[in-house]
Design an enzyme around this catalytic site. Structure first.
Site, PDB file in Angstrom:
ATOM      1  CB  SER A 202      -0.716  -0.630   1.478  1.00 59.03           C
ATOM      2  OG  SER A 202      -1.991   1.152   1.207  1.00 59.03           O
ATOM      3  CG  ASP A 298      -5.887  -1.311  -4.843  1.00 58.84           C
ATOM      4  OD1 ASP A 298      -4.657  -2.087  -4.269  1.00 58.84           O
ATOM      5  OD2 ASP A 298      -6.266  -0.855  -3.711  1.00 58.84           O
ATOM      6  CG  HIS A 365      -4.960  -2.922   0.081  1.00 60.14           C
ATOM      7  ND1 HIS A 365      -4.941  -2.519  -1.729  1.00 60.14           N
ATOM      8  CD2 HIS A 365      -4.187  -2.301   0.279  1.00 60.14           C
ATOM      9  CE1 HIS A 365      -3.824  -1.236  -0.877  1.00 60.14           C
ATOM     10  NE2 HIS A 365      -4.457  -1.398   0.364  1.00 60.14           N
TER      11      HIS A 365
END
Length: 420
Positions: A202, A298, A365
């Site tokens: 991330s 995502d 994710h």
């Protein structure tokens, strides 16, 4: 166990969203409400997880960072967790850069410094090492016996800033934290590394892109150095209202932390600073071999970039973005256009024989840090291989990996995130 994984995913997701800061001017109030929800879910996770089954690694503060001004948002020392390698992995190093959103306004950064994303006073004293950090060969076949490090994230700008706000006692020192952490780890044996991998998820995945060539420069030419960005391919995409929610967010991060001087000069010579915080404008210029691991849909970008509340005041996307099975055909078409943009963004990058790609058509994710998506019997697969196998094949040059999935709903191996 599946229940525990779902709770863990929910905890992780709320942690991620809680530290984004405010794009609508209500950062502190909105974040506090989410923080309460995180605490409740974490209590459930603690009650249902047998910690004896997990590798728990203690926090180490970087004491030499303080005199160099390499401090968290609130001025406390940065830190990391390290589990030493053994056997054939004794001189191999995996560095993970922790993720957790960004703060994009002074107000959201002030709040952030009261959390673990802005202060080591609030960081967990131990963290579980799972997925790519696991020390078990049956959970992490290629990296289980490496020296594995997680560098904690407490600067709010993907380890990139180098300024401060005296009026609010905020220290934007991500670049100094990066440098101090690398100096510390080199002194602990990383300078002898035969192989090294910089990874991140991330906001940490973005950081691994921003710092990849700097990481390579730490080592002599004989050291095998590569980088992995997991869920770091944030796209400069149009949201459901026709606006640019993520561009507005990133513009705030770049502006408040004065990142212009820290960004790639190759990029800033022809694009504005905010554009040079977007990975799509950076990855093709990185000289060090890199692997992009991303879900084509995502889940973070769906929630907070494509259909955030500010772009969907009527709530017409709420059910769809929480559970894609509730999307109508036009909403799915919107997601397919987003996927097309992501596929196009990696085209030049993937042309390099040194780079790798694993782009699966999932609503997920951060797939390298969760055991169920990294390497497990029912893990997501592309071309018959898990994420762990694909990353390992690429890192060790066993085969090239250019795995781009067909569009949703063709992939039945996904571990899609559903939000209630």
């Amino acid at each position: 166990m599946n229940c525990v994984l779902r709770i863990a995913a929910a905890v992780w997701w709320l942690c991620l969203c809680s530290v984004l800061g405010s794009s609508d001017g209500n950062g502190i109030g909105r974040v506090r409400d989410t923080d309460d929800a995180i605490s409740l879910l974490e209590n459930k996770l603690t009650a249902t997880t047998n910690s004896s089954q997990l590798l728990m690694v203690p926090l180490t503060l970087i004491h030499r960072a303080g005199p160099k001004g390499a401090v968290c948002l609130d001025g406390t020392l940065p830190g990391y967790h390290i589990h030493s390698g053994f056997g054939s992995g004794a001189n191999r190093w995996l560095i993970q850069l922790e993720g957790g959103g960004w703060c994009n306004t002074r107000r959201s950064c002030i709040f952030r410094k009261t959390t673990r994303r802005g202060s080591s006073n609030h960081m967990e004293k131990v963290l579980a090492f799972t997925g790519i950090s696991s020390n078990k060969a049956n959970e992490n076949p290629d990296f289980y016996n490496w020296n594995r490090v997680k560098l904690r994230y407490c600067d709010g700008a993907s380890f990139t800033g180098d300024s401060q706000d005296n009026s609010s006692n905020l220290y934007y020192r991500g670049q100094r934290i990066w440098q101090s952490a690398m100096e510390e780890l080199m002194s602990k044996g990383m300078q002898k590394a035969e192989q090294a991998l910089l990874s991140g998820c991330s906001a940490g995945g973005l950081a691994s892109i921003l710092h990849c060539d700097q990481f390579k420069a730490l080592f002599p030419g004989a050291t095998k150095v590569k980088c992995l960005s997991d869920a770091g391919l944030f796209m400069d995409a149009v949201d459901v209202s026709g606006g640019h929610s993520l561009r507005n967010m990133f513009k705030g991060v770049v502006t408040i932390q004065n990142l212009q001087k820290e960004l790639s000069t190759t990029c800033t010579k022809h694009l504005d600073p905010t554009s040079c915080f977007f990975p799509q404008n950076l990855v093709s210029d990185i000289k060090t071999p890199m692997f992009l691991l991303n879900a084509a849909y995502d889940a973070w970008q769906v929630q907070e970039s494509l259909a955030p509340p500010s772009a969907d005041p009527s709530g017409s996307w709420k059910a769809c973005k929480s559970d894609h099975s509730h999307c109508n055909s036009s909403q799915i078409h919107f997601f397919q256009e987003f996927r097309n943009q992501m596929v196009e963004a990696v085209k030049s990058f993937s042309a390099s024989k040194h780079n790798g790609v694993f782009l699966n058509s999932c609503f997920a994710h951060c797939q390298s840090e969760r055991q169920d998506t990294w390497f497990a019997p029912d893990s997501p697969r592309l071309h018959g291989k898990t994420v762990a196998e694909s990353v390992g094949d690429w890192y060790f040059d066993r085969t090239t990996v250019k795995a781009i999935d067909c569009p949703y709903p063709c992939d039945k191996t996904c571990h899609d995130l559903i939000f209630k």
